[in-house]
Design an enzyme around this catalytic site. Structure first.
Site, PDB file in Angstrom:
ATOM      1  NE  ARG A 161       4.482   1.945  -1.483  1.00  0.00           N
ATOM      2  CZ  ARG A 161       4.757   2.560  -0.338  1.00  0.00           C
ATOM      3  NH1 ARG A 161       5.151   1.851   0.716  1.00  0.00           N
ATOM      4  NH2 ARG A 161       4.642   3.867  -0.239  1.00  0.00           N
ATOM      5  CE  LYS A 186       6.927   3.203  -4.087  1.00  0.00           C
ATOM      6  NZ  LYS A 186       6.242   4.082  -5.073  1.00  0.00           N
ATOM      7  CG  HIS A 254      -0.840   0.230  -6.255  1.00  0.00           C
ATOM      8  ND1 HIS A 254       0.093  -0.040  -5.273  1.00  0.00           N
ATOM      9  CD2 HIS A 254      -0.939   1.587  -6.300  1.00  0.00           C
ATOM     10  CE1 HIS A 254       0.544   1.089  -4.759  1.00  0.00           C
ATOM     11  NE2 HIS A 254      -0.059   2.091  -5.355  1.00  0.00           N
ATOM     12  NE  ARG A 257       0.180   1.902  -1.135  1.00  0.00           N
ATOM     13  CZ  ARG A 257       0.788   2.271  -0.012  1.00  0.00           C
ATOM     14  NH1 ARG A 257       0.717   1.513   1.067  1.00  0.00           N
ATOM     15  NH2 ARG A 257       1.472   3.409   0.030  1.00  0.00           N
ATOM     16  CG  HIS A 280       1.603   8.225   1.206  1.00  0.00           C
ATOM     17  ND1 HIS A 280       0.277   8.510   0.981  1.00  0.00           N
ATOM     18  CD2 HIS A 280       1.910   7.206   0.351  1.00  0.00           C
ATOM     19  CE1 HIS A 280      -0.190   7.706   0.046  1.00  0.00           C
ATOM     20  NE2 HIS A 280       0.776   6.909  -0.342  1.00  0.00           N
ATOM     21  CE1 TYR A 289      -5.853   6.461  -2.153  1.00  0.00           C
ATOM     22  CE2 TYR A 289      -4.058   7.571  -1.014  1.00  0.00           C
ATOM     23  CZ  TYR A 289      -4.522   6.552  -1.821  1.00  0.00           C
ATOM     24  OH  TYR A 289      -3.641   5.613  -2.305  1.00  0.00           O
TER      25      TYR A 289
END
Length: 308
Positions: A161, A186, A254, A257, A280, A289
């Site tokens: 990110r 995150k 982004h 990514r 994730h 995806y």
């Protein structure tokens, strides 16, 4: 609840935001968004009450009032995704108050979350992504161009990110001899990211050209005056590339990514591996995806098959 005030509710809001940062590893972007959400809610309540809301007013909130606030924000042009984040902020704040036995009101939990459309990432083609990260491939480049090229390569070549790339310190620099990076993403989730040789070379080139002395604990990527590089600078760089390379409006930092993940999937990478590389928490987040890859495959089929 205006978080700039000094009343009890403001103090509690500050304590809550601090707990999100310290205990959950919430990003500065998330904290700023939640702060704005609370302030908007405070303004709405103040309009209804004719005064600044107090802690006692929190206990007396009804679901109807919360729905009225959400409807007002919708009329102001807020989309479902932003409304969903606002509800998430309010729910988290109220649960925090309840968990500390400060206040208890389930009105917010009685309001349904706004339905958010299932967004599918819009990656660049391999050729377009390559054109973007070849930014610093020329023989003569200045340090700014070398810097931008290194950052963009970290987004496309390592799936970082933009905030993760710009939070790297000088001692973290992925140069020759360092073929992986430990990234804290995150929610404080850690992951190990392989670093390609082309990224190492780009970072080394930037370090050779940057005119500032970078102490070990300073930001790896710096701006024109030597301070930490702002994400806005990279966003503007990609905007200029959109214009010069004829890229779609969806070409953003982004999107690189997203392109990293989609191109790995197309090349046969396992979904679980991609989940780990992206950081994730849930596989369901990564599974979007597979839809991108399916859509691309169908488009190729429609264009090329003689019976299509």
């Amino acid at each position: 609840m205006v978080v700039s005030g000094d009343d009890e509710l403001s103090r509690l809001a500050e304590d809550w935001l601090e707990s999100l940062s310290n205990e959950r590893g919430a990003s500065a972007h998330t904290l700023a968004a939640y702060r704005r959400d609370l302030e908007q809610f405070e303004r709405y309540l103040a309009g209804r009450l004719g005064r600044s809301p107090e802690l006692v007013d929190i206990n007396q909130l009804t679901a109807q009032i919360v729905r009225g606030f959400m409807a007002a924000r919708r009329r102001q042009g807020l989309g479902s995704r932003s409304l969903s984040r606002t509800m998430s902020a309010l729910r988290t704040f109220f649960k925090w108050l309840e968990g500390r036995e400060i206040a208890k009101n389930r009105a917010v939990l009685q309001v349904a979350m706004p339905k958010v459309g299932h967004g599918v990432p819009k990656p660049l083609t391999v050729e377009k992504a390559g054109a973007v990260v070849d930014l610093g491939a020329g023989a003569e480049v200045d340090w700014v161009l070398a810097r931008d090229a290194a950052v963009l390569l970290l987004l496309y070549g390592a799936g970082l990110r933009i905030g993760e790339a710009l939070s790297l310190t000088r001692q973290d620099a992925p140069v020759k001899g360092r073929d992986s990076l430990r990234i804290v993403g995150k929610g404080g989730k850690e992951r190990l990211v392989p670093i390609l040789e082309v990224i190492q070379s780009a970072v080394e080139r930037y370090l050779e050209l940057v005119p500032y002395k970078l102490p070990p604990d300073s930001a790896l990527f710096v701006g024109a005056k030597g301070g930490p590089l702002s994400p806005r600078i990279i966003q503007l760089t990609v905007k200029r590339l959109r214009e010069s390379l004829g890229l779609p409006d969806t070409a953003t930092p982004h999107a690189l990514r997203h392109s990293f993940a989609t191109h790995l999937l197309s090349a046969g990478a396992d979904l679980r591996q991609i989940q780990e590389l992206l950081g994730h928490a849930s596989l369901s987040t990564t599974q979007i995806y597979t839809e991108v890859d399916r859509d691309r495959l169908l488009a190729v089929y429609d264009a090329a098959h003689p019976r299509a």
